[in-house]
Design an enzyme around this catalytic site. Structure first.
Site, PDB file in Angstrom:
ATOM      1  N   GLU A  16     132.029  40.176 -55.909  1.00 32.84           N
ATOM      2  CA  GLU A  16     131.844  40.010 -57.276  1.00 32.84           C
ATOM      3  C   GLU A  16     131.703  38.566 -57.226  1.00 32.84           C
ATOM      4  OE1 GLU A  16     134.937  41.181 -60.359  1.00 32.84           O
ATOM      5  OE2 GLU A  16     135.096  39.368 -60.909  1.00 32.84           O
ATOM      6  N   THR A  44     130.119  38.847 -62.990  1.00 32.64           N
ATOM      7  CA  THR A  44     130.875  38.822 -64.222  1.00 32.64           C
ATOM      8  C   THR A  44     130.470  38.520 -65.674  1.00 32.64           C
ATOM      9  OG1 THR A  44     132.032  36.623 -64.252  1.00 32.64           O
ATOM     10  CG2 THR A  44     132.939  38.339 -63.080  1.00 32.64           C
ATOM     11  N   TYR A  45     130.883  38.687 -66.734  1.00 32.82           N
ATOM     12  CA  TYR A  45     130.346  38.376 -68.263  1.00 32.82           C
ATOM     13  C   TYR A  45     131.518  37.563 -68.796  1.00 32.82           C
ATOM     14  CZ  TYR A  45     128.572  39.646 -72.650  1.00 32.82           C
ATOM     15  OH  TYR A  45     128.046  39.496 -73.877  1.00 32.82           O
ATOM     16  N   HIS A  73     128.515  42.958 -65.138  1.00 32.95           N
ATOM     17  CA  HIS A  73     129.853  43.506 -66.083  1.00 32.95           C
ATOM     18  C   HIS A  73     129.386  43.204 -67.481  1.00 32.95           C
ATOM     19  CE1 HIS A  73     132.916  42.152 -62.679  1.00 32.95           C
ATOM     20  NE2 HIS A  73     131.711  42.584 -62.139  1.00 32.95           N
ATOM     21  N   ARG A 103     136.334  46.318 -71.724  1.00 36.80           N
ATOM     22  CA  ARG A 103     136.685  46.005 -73.066  1.00 36.80           C
ATOM     23  C   ARG A 103     136.520  44.519 -73.089  1.00 36.80           C
ATOM     24  NH1 ARG A 103     142.496  45.568 -75.313  1.00 36.80           N
ATOM     25  NH2 ARG A 103     142.635  44.060 -74.074  1.00 36.80           N
ATOM     26  N   LYS A 160     138.225  56.820 -69.705  1.00 37.58           N
ATOM     27  CA  LYS A 160     137.040  56.149 -69.389  1.00 37.58           C
ATOM     28  C   LYS A 160     136.283  57.032 -68.297  1.00 37.58           C
ATOM     29  CE  LYS A 160     139.227  51.941 -68.249  1.00 37.58           C
ATOM     30  NZ  LYS A 160     139.324  50.566 -67.890  1.00 37.58           N
ATOM     31  N   GLN A 171     141.836  45.503 -60.229  1.00 40.23           N
ATOM     32  CA  GLN A 171     142.431  44.151 -60.440  1.00 40.23           C
ATOM     33  C   GLN A 171     142.576  43.867 -58.833  1.00 40.23           C
ATOM     34  OE1 GLN A 171     142.783  41.471 -61.669  1.00 40.23           O
ATOM     35  NE2 GLN A 171     143.598  42.270 -63.644  1.00 40.23           N
TER      36      GLN A 171
END
Ligand code: FAD
Length: 277
Positions: A16, A44-45, A73, A103, A160, A171
């Site tokens: 990541e 990532t976003y 993401h 989310r 989901k 995580q």
């Protein structure tokens, strides 16, 4: 290669990274880490709904110049349906196959937010209905910070998967027993998709303080002691040894892959992989 193909074949390493202004650092990091042939690199976003568009230039560069299987993401909180539709379409047009649907964190000032999508399961459903993208979701071995207990969080995780989530990336955690307990409970809930552990090398005390403020993560005594007693270089060495042991234990217990939170730095992640493979 899509997520199903990746995790139905051999053990998969993934990284990541996050978009940074100094894109050259990011590209160098990935060039160095490419020797480990990652199955994918996730990007990532912007947190808190601040970033209203994908980092398309970076996604393009990773895909076209570095030949990386990039998984952007995407968070739905605060984004309008219109904006989500536009971005998802653009992603598909770039030839991207996989996306991590989230989310996102609720920003402190949410008055400017759209709430067309309230939870990640709604985004997963939307993407699966309108595209051919393979969709990954996030899981929390110690429970999401807003959840009252792990059981109800896993119940929400199931929404989901039922909406079309194909892989769960977790995580970060430091106690593997938390991960094994999570995987057991996930299976008991009837979820059978791969659960890929998220590993973050310990690099500094500041980094750990920040992470543990944002998420429910138990920091073992041995790590707390190391944070107090080691200088920066020794702490990095400790972090490499700690994560290497953690990863070996996970591999011995049959995980299908490891997802490294690289923090856009190659050193610790590459040392860990050298130690374990
Ligand atoms: P959800 O799955 O929607 O869950 C959020 C909370 O709501 C949970 O407590 C859940 O139990 C509860 N819940 C879910 N559905 C329902 C429902 N229907 N009814 C009631 N309660 C419900 N953040 C970023 O901003 N950008 C990133 O790039 C990013 N990447 C991440 C990558 C990984 C692997 C992980 C683990 C996290 C990442 N995050 C990222 C953080 C993430 O956005 C936050 O943790 C966010 O608060 C929750 O996102 P989610 O998709 O897990 O939410």
């Amino acid at each position: 290669m899509n997520l199903r193909e990746i995790y139905s074949s051999k053990f998969a390493i993934s990284f990541e990274v996050f978009p940074e202004e100094n894109t050259q650092n990011l590209y160098n990091t990935l060039q160095i880490l490419s020797k480990y042939s990652p199955a994918l690199v996730s990007l990532t976003y912007g947190a808190g709904g601040n970033n209203k568009d994908f980092s398309f230039d970076i996604i393009k560069y990773l895909k076209q110049e570095l030949n990386v299987n990039v998984m952007p993401h995407f968070t739905c909180i605060c984004n309008s349906k219109e904006m989500i539709e536009r971005n998802i379409k653009s992603i598909e047009q770039l030839g991207i196959e996989n996306i991590l649907a989230l989310r996102g964190d609720i920003p402190e000032d949410n008055s400017i937010c759209h709430f067309d999508f309230k939870y990640a399961n709604e985004l997963v459903k939307y993407i699966k209905l309108g595209t051919n993208l393979s969709v990954a979701v996030a899981g929390y071995p110690e429970g999401h910070i807003e959840s009252t207990d792990l059981k109800s969080d896993i119940y929400n995780l199931k929404r989901k998967i039922e909406a079309g989530g194909e892989v769960i990336y977790t995580q970060l955690f430091f106690n593997n027993d938390k991960f094994y307990n999570f995987v057991d409970q996930v299976k008991n809930e009837g979820i059978s998709v791969p659960v890929i552990p998220g590993i973050m090398p310990i690099i500094s005390k500041k980094q750990i303080d920040k992470m543990t403020k944002l998420a429910k993560i138990e920091v073992p005594k041995i790590v707390l002691e190391a944070l107090d007693k080691y200088n920066s270089d020794d702490l990095k060495k400790f972090g490499i040894d700690f994560a290497s042991d953690q990863c070996l234990n996970l591999i011995n217990n049959g995980v299908k892959g490891l997802h490294f939170y690289t923090l856009n730095k190659y050193y610790s992640t590459s040392r860990i992989i050298d130690n374990i493979l």
